[in-house]
Design an enzyme around this catalytic site. Structure first.
Site, PDB file in Angstrom:
ATOM      1  N   TYR A  43     -44.774  42.648 110.989  1.00 16.57           N
ATOM      2  CA  TYR A  43     -44.713  43.334 109.678  1.00 16.57           C
ATOM      3  C   TYR A  43     -45.316  44.496 109.472  1.00 16.57           C
ATOM      4  CZ  TYR A  43     -44.342  43.201 104.727  1.00 16.57           C
ATOM      5  OH  TYR A  43     -43.875  43.728 103.273  1.00 16.57           O
ATOM      6  N   PRO A  96     -52.050  52.627  99.452  1.00 19.32           N
ATOM      7  CA  PRO A  96     -51.563  51.509  99.082  1.00 19.32           C
ATOM      8  C   PRO A  96     -50.940  50.767  99.975  1.00 19.32           C
ATOM      9  CG  PRO A  96     -50.134  52.977  98.189  1.00 19.32           C
ATOM     10  CD  PRO A  96     -51.178  53.904  99.024  1.00 19.32           C
ATOM     11  N   GLY A  98     -49.591  46.758 100.855  1.00 12.15           N
ATOM     12  CA  GLY A  98     -49.595  45.172 100.352  1.00 12.15           C
ATOM     13  C   GLY A  98     -49.756  44.116 101.218  1.00 12.15           C
ATOM     14  N   SER A 125     -52.482  48.607  95.719  1.00 10.17           N
ATOM     15  CA  SER A 125     -50.971  48.171  95.722  1.00 10.17           C
ATOM     16  C   SER A 125     -50.759  46.994  94.561  1.00 10.17           C
ATOM     17  CB  SER A 125     -50.552  47.709  96.989  1.00 10.17           C
ATOM     18  OG  SER A 125     -49.435  47.090  96.942  1.00 10.17           O
ATOM     19  N   GLN A 145     -51.159  51.833  92.485  1.00 11.36           N
ATOM     20  CA  GLN A 145     -49.864  51.953  92.807  1.00 11.36           C
ATOM     21  C   GLN A 145     -49.069  50.866  92.186  1.00 11.36           C
ATOM     22  OE1 GLN A 145     -48.148  49.559  95.242  1.00 11.36           O
ATOM     23  NE2 GLN A 145     -46.096  50.730  94.653  1.00 11.36           N
ATOM     24  N   TYR A 147     -45.229  49.291  91.652  1.00  7.69           N
ATOM     25  CA  TYR A 147     -43.681  48.983  91.806  1.00  7.69           C
ATOM     26  C   TYR A 147     -43.265  48.585  90.644  1.00  7.69           C
ATOM     27  CZ  TYR A 147     -44.109  48.969  97.148  1.00  7.69           C
ATOM     28  OH  TYR A 147     -44.272  49.166  98.348  1.00  7.69           O
ATOM     29  N   THR A 173     -44.361  54.281  93.247  1.00 11.89           N
ATOM     30  CA  THR A 173     -43.807  54.473  94.632  1.00 11.89           C
ATOM     31  C   THR A 173     -42.008  54.391  94.270  1.00 11.89           C
ATOM     32  OG1 THR A 173     -45.483  53.536  95.727  1.00 11.89           O
ATOM     33  CG2 THR A 173     -43.383  53.229  97.001  1.00 11.89           C
ATOM     34  N   ARG A 182     -35.388  46.051 107.840  1.00 11.18           N
ATOM     35  CA  ARG A 182     -36.528  45.742 109.057  1.00 11.18           C
ATOM     36  C   ARG A 182     -36.170  45.021 110.111  1.00 11.18           C
ATOM     37  NH1 ARG A 182     -41.395  46.367 104.679  1.00 11.18           N
ATOM     38  NH2 ARG A 182     -40.816  48.205 103.811  1.00 11.18           N
ATOM     39  N   LYS A 255     -44.727  58.837  94.656  1.00 10.36           N
ATOM     40  CA  LYS A 255     -44.678  58.536  96.077  1.00 10.36           C
ATOM     41  C   LYS A 255     -43.614  58.220  96.488  1.00 10.36           C
ATOM     42  CE  LYS A 255     -47.393  55.483  99.052  1.00 10.36           C
ATOM     43  NZ  LYS A 255     -46.264  54.625  99.893  1.00 10.36           N
ATOM     44  N   HIS A 279     -42.813  56.187 103.607  1.00 12.18           N
ATOM     45  CA  HIS A 279     -43.043  54.960 103.640  1.00 12.18           C
ATOM     46  C   HIS A 279     -43.649  54.340 104.987  1.00 12.18           C
ATOM     47  CE1 HIS A 279     -43.492  51.590 100.311  1.00 12.18           C
ATOM     48  NE2 HIS A 279     -43.786  50.984 101.465  1.00 12.18           N
ATOM     49  N   ASP A 310     -48.480  61.268 103.269  1.00 12.77           N
ATOM     50  CA  ASP A 310     -48.702  60.074 104.296  1.00 12.77           C
ATOM     51  C   ASP A 310     -47.454  59.902 105.104  1.00 12.77           C
ATOM     52  OD1 ASP A 310     -47.193  58.027 103.341  1.00 12.77           O
ATOM     53  OD2 ASP A 310     -48.565  57.303 101.965  1.00 12.77           O
ATOM     54  N   SER A 311     -47.837  58.967 105.918  1.00 11.90           N
ATOM     55  CA  SER A 311     -46.706  58.602 107.147  1.00 11.90           C
ATOM     56  C   SER A 311     -47.273  59.358 108.447  1.00 11.90           C
ATOM     57  CB  SER A 311     -45.329  58.872 106.575  1.00 11.90           C
ATOM     58  OG  SER A 311     -45.221  58.056 105.432  1.00 11.90           O
ATOM     59  N   ARG A 334     -51.706  52.582 108.199  1.00 10.98           N
ATOM     60  CA  ARG A 334     -51.659  51.487 109.297  1.00 10.98           C
ATOM     61  C   ARG A 334     -53.207  51.600 109.909  1.00 10.98           C
ATOM     62  NH1 ARG A 334     -46.241  52.976 109.902  1.00 10.98           N
ATOM     63  NH2 ARG A 334     -44.546  51.088 109.618  1.00 10.98           N
TER      64      ARG A 334
HETATM   65  C1  FNR Z   1     -47.107  49.865 103.293  1.00 13.27           C
HETATM   66  N1  FNR Z   1     -46.980  50.824 102.156  1.00 13.27           N
HETATM   67  C2  FNR Z   1     -46.874  50.656 100.745  1.00 13.27           C
HETATM   68  N2  FNR Z   1     -46.631  51.750  99.870  1.00 13.27           N
HETATM   69  C3  FNR Z   1     -46.850  51.475  98.535  1.00 13.27           C
HETATM   70  O1  FNR Z   1     -46.564  52.237  97.871  1.00 13.27           O
HETATM   71  N3  FNR Z   1     -47.054  50.209  97.932  1.00 13.27           N
HETATM   72  C4  FNR Z   1     -47.169  49.059  99.195  1.00 13.27           C
HETATM   73  O2  FNR Z   1     -47.428  47.933  98.458  1.00 13.27           O
HETATM   74  C5  FNR Z   1     -47.225  49.186 100.376  1.00 13.27           C
HETATM   75  N4  FNR Z   1     -47.215  48.158 101.248  1.00 13.27           N
HETATM   76  C6  FNR Z   1     -47.263  48.546 102.714  1.00 13.27           C
HETATM   77  C7  FNR Z   1     -47.535  47.544 103.479  1.00 13.27           C
HETATM   78  C8  FNR Z   1     -47.574  47.579 104.868  1.00 13.27           C
HETATM   79  C9  FNR Z   1     -47.856  46.630 105.935  1.00 13.27           C
HETATM   80  C10 FNR Z   1     -47.521  49.259 105.482  1.00 13.27           C
HETATM   81  C11 FNR Z   1     -47.559  49.510 106.724  1.00 13.27           C
HETATM   82  C12 FNR Z   1     -47.132  50.066 104.674  1.00 13.27           C
HETATM   83  C13 FNR Z   1     -46.661  52.222 102.767  1.00 13.27           C
HETATM   84  C14 FNR Z   1     -48.137  52.983 102.619  1.00 13.27           C
HETATM   85  O3  FNR Z   1     -48.697  53.264 101.543  1.00 13.27           O
HETATM   86  C15 FNR Z   1     -47.833  54.307 103.302  1.00 13.27           C
HETATM   87  O4  FNR Z   1     -46.914  55.170 102.841  1.00 13.27           O
HETATM   88  C16 FNR Z   1     -47.409  54.114 104.921  1.00 13.27           C
HETATM   89  O5  FNR Z   1     -48.460  53.158 105.448  1.00 13.27           O
HETATM   90  C17 FNR Z   1     -47.653  55.418 105.646  1.00 13.27           C
HETATM   91  O6  FNR Z   1     -47.371  55.239 107.066  1.00 13.27           O
HETATM   92  P1  FNR Z   1     -48.400  55.316 108.346  1.00 13.27           P
HETATM   93  O7  FNR Z   1     -49.083  56.433 108.237  1.00 13.27           O
HETATM   94  O8  FNR Z   1     -49.267  54.130 108.078  1.00 13.27           O
HETATM   95  O9  FNR Z   1     -47.502  54.883 109.718  1.00 13.27           O
END
Ligand code: FNR
Length: 380
Positions: A43, A96, A98, A125, A145, A147, A173, A182, A255, A279, A310-311, A334
Site C-alpha cells: 500500500y 501528508p 494517511g 493528513s 492537508q 481532502y 489536495t 492501484r 497540492k 502523489h 514532492d514525489s 515514503r
Molecule cells: C500519500 N500521499 C498523501 N497525500 C495527501 O495529500 N494526503 C494523504 O493522505 C496522502 N496519503 C498518502 C499515503 C501513502 C501511503 C503515500 C505513499 C502517499 C502523498 C504524499 O503526500 C506525497 O505526495 C507522496 O508521498 C510523494 O511521493 P514519494 O516521494 O513518497 O514517492
C-alpha cells in the site's frame, strides 16, 4: 538548533563504529519491507497502473546533476527556510501521508514527536489515524492537508476544526478526488479504510458522527463504510475554491498541480501556494514526473510565488536539485514512512537527521552557503 551539522552527524556514526539504523533510502525501504506484512508494505510502496510515473519521479532526479562550486567558504551554512510563515531548519517538510497506523501503531503521533524533536514541520493528513487535535497536542500545529470530501458540510467542519486547533495553512489536495487505480492493492484486495484505518478525522467529527445511528466506537464497520462513501468528490472545480475562503482565513495551498496553466490559474485566484506533485505516482499513471513539472510551474508563476514539490525525493541531493530548479522547499513522503515502520518515532527522527546531515554536508561541499543561493546554475 535541534539538528546537528552534517559533519557532526557523520563523525558520530563513524566514532560509534556504525549505526543501528539503515542508511540511505533504499536500505530504509528494504528494512521496512522486512518489518511489514505484504499488503501494508505494498500500500505504501505501490502506485497507480504500471507504476511508470512512480519510476519517472525517481529518474527525473537521476537525469539531472549538480554543478558544485568550489572555494566559496562554506564553514558557516544556513539550511533553514521559511514558507508562508512556517519555519523549517531544512528545506524539506514531512508530507501528508494517511493511514500511518498500517505501518506502526503510534502512527501520526510518532511522526509528530519526531517533528517536534527535529523542528521539521509535519503536514497532517485528512486521512490520518489520529485526530488533528491529538496531533496538535504533541507538536505545535503546522499545516493541515484537506481532502475535500464529497460531503461539503463535513469538509467545512474539518477546515474549521483545523483552524481552531491552530494549524497555520490548509493544503488542499486536488489530485485525489477519488483513489487512483492501484493494481497492487486491487490484487491484494487491500483497502485499509475498510478496516477503519485512516478515518479518525471522520470518527471525531461532530458533523459526521451526528449522521450515524451508532457511534464509530459502537459500530466501526458501518462508520467506515459511511466515511468511504463520503470520500469521492470528482465534481469539485475551481469555482468551489471560493467556499474554502469563506470557511477559513488561513493561507491555502493546492497540492497536486502538474501544469503551468493550472498553477497560473491558482495564482490568479489568490491561492497562496502550489505543491507540484503527482502523489508519488499513486494517481495518474503515465503522468509527467513531478520534478519536470516543477520547472514548468515555476516558469509560469514567476519567482515570487510559493511553489513546493514532492514525489520522488529520496536523497539530500534530490532536495538540492528541486530547490535549485525553483522549489521553496520539498515534501518528504515514503522515506519517513519507512522510518516509522522500522523504528516508530525514533525511526522517523533517524531518517530526518540523516537526510538533514547529508543535506548540510552536501551544501558545504557543493559551495552553497544558504538555501537562497541555490539557483538553476547548480543543476544541469
Ligand atoms: C500519500 N500521499 C498523501 N497525500 C495527501 O495529500 N494526503 C494523504 O493522505 C496522502 N496519503 C498518502 C499515503 C501513502 C501511503 C503515500 C505513499 C502517499 C502523498 C504524499 O503526500 C506525497 O505526495 C507522496 O508521498 C510523494 O511521493 P514519494 O516521494 O513518497 O514517492
Amino acid at each position: 538548533m535541534p539538528l546537528d551539522p552534517g559533519n557532526v552527524v557523520q563523525n558520530q556514526i563513524y566514532l560509534s563504529r556504525g549505526t543501528p539504523w539503515p542508511v540511505g533510502a533504499a536500505d530504509w525501504e528494504a528494512r521496512a519491507k522486512e518489518a511489514l506484512e505484504h499488503a501494508p508494505f505494498d500500500y505504501v510502496a505501490g502506485g497507480a497502473g504500471t507504476e511508470e510515473t512512480m519510476r519517472a519521479n525517481l529518474e527525473a532526479f537521476r537525469r539531472r546533476n549538480l554543478r558544485p562550486r568550489m572555494l566559496v567558504g562554506t564553514a558557516e551554512r544556513d539550511t533553514s527556510v521559511e514558507v508562508l510563515g512556517l519555519h523549517s531548519p531544512v528545506p524539506f517538510l514531512l508530507a501528508p501521508v494517511g493511514v500511518l497506523s498500517i505501518v506502526h501503531p503510534d502512527a501520526e503521533l510518532a511522526v509528530a514527536r519526531a517533528s517536534k524533536a527535529t523542528g521539521v514541520p509535519f503536514v497532517v493528513s485528512s486521512a490520518a489515524s489520529s485526530s488533528l487535535e491529538d496531533v496538535a497536542a504533541i507538536e505545535p500545529p503546522r499545516w493541515f492537508q484537506l481532502y475535500w470530501w464529497g460531503d461539503p458540510e463535513l469538509a467545512e467542519s474539518l477546515v474549521r476544526r483545523a483552524e481552531a486547533a491552530g494549524y497555520g495553512a490548509i493544503v488542499l489536495t486536488v489530485d485525489t478526488l477519488n483513489l487512483g487505480w492501484r493494481p497492487r492493492d486491487l490484487g491484494n484486495g487491500y483497502l485499509p479504510f475498510l478496516d477503519g484505518e485512516g478515518l479518525e478525522q471522520f470518527f471525531t467529527d461532530p458533523v459526521f458522527v451526528e449522521r450515524l445511528e451508532k457511534t464509530p466506537t459502537e459500530d466501526r464497520a458501518t462508520a467506515s463504510l459511511m466515511a468511504l462513501a463520503a470520500f469521492s468528490n470528482l465534481g469539485l472545480t475551481w469555482d468551489d475554491l471560493g467556499r474554502l475562503r469563506e470557511w477559513t482565513s488561513l493561507p491555502v495551498l493546492l497540492k497536486g498541480i502538474l501544469r503551468g496553466d493550472d498553477a497560473t490559474r491558482a495564482h490568479e485566484l489568490g491561492i497562496d501556494g502550489i505543491v507540484v506533485s503527482n502523489h508519488g505516482g499513486r494517481q495518474v499513471d503515465g503522468s509527467i514526473a513531478a520534478l519536470d513539472a516543477l520547472v514548468e510551474v515555476r516558469d509560469a508563476v514567476g519567482p515570487d510565488a510559493v511553489v513546493l514539490m514532492d514525489s520522488g525525493v529520496r536523497t539530500a541531493t534530490d532536495v538540492l536539485k528541486a530547490v535549485a530548479l525553483g522549489a521553496n522547499a520539498v515534501l518528504l513522503g515514503r522515506p519517513y514512512v519507512y522510518g516509522l515502520a522500522v523504528g516508530g518515532a525514533e525511526g522517523v527522527e533517524a531518517v530526518i537527521r540523516q537526510l538533514a546531515g547529508e543535506l548540510d554536508l552536501t551544501m558545504a561541499l557543493a559551495g552553497v552557503r544558504s538555501v537562497a543561493e541555490l539557483d538553476r546554475s547548480f543543476v544541469v
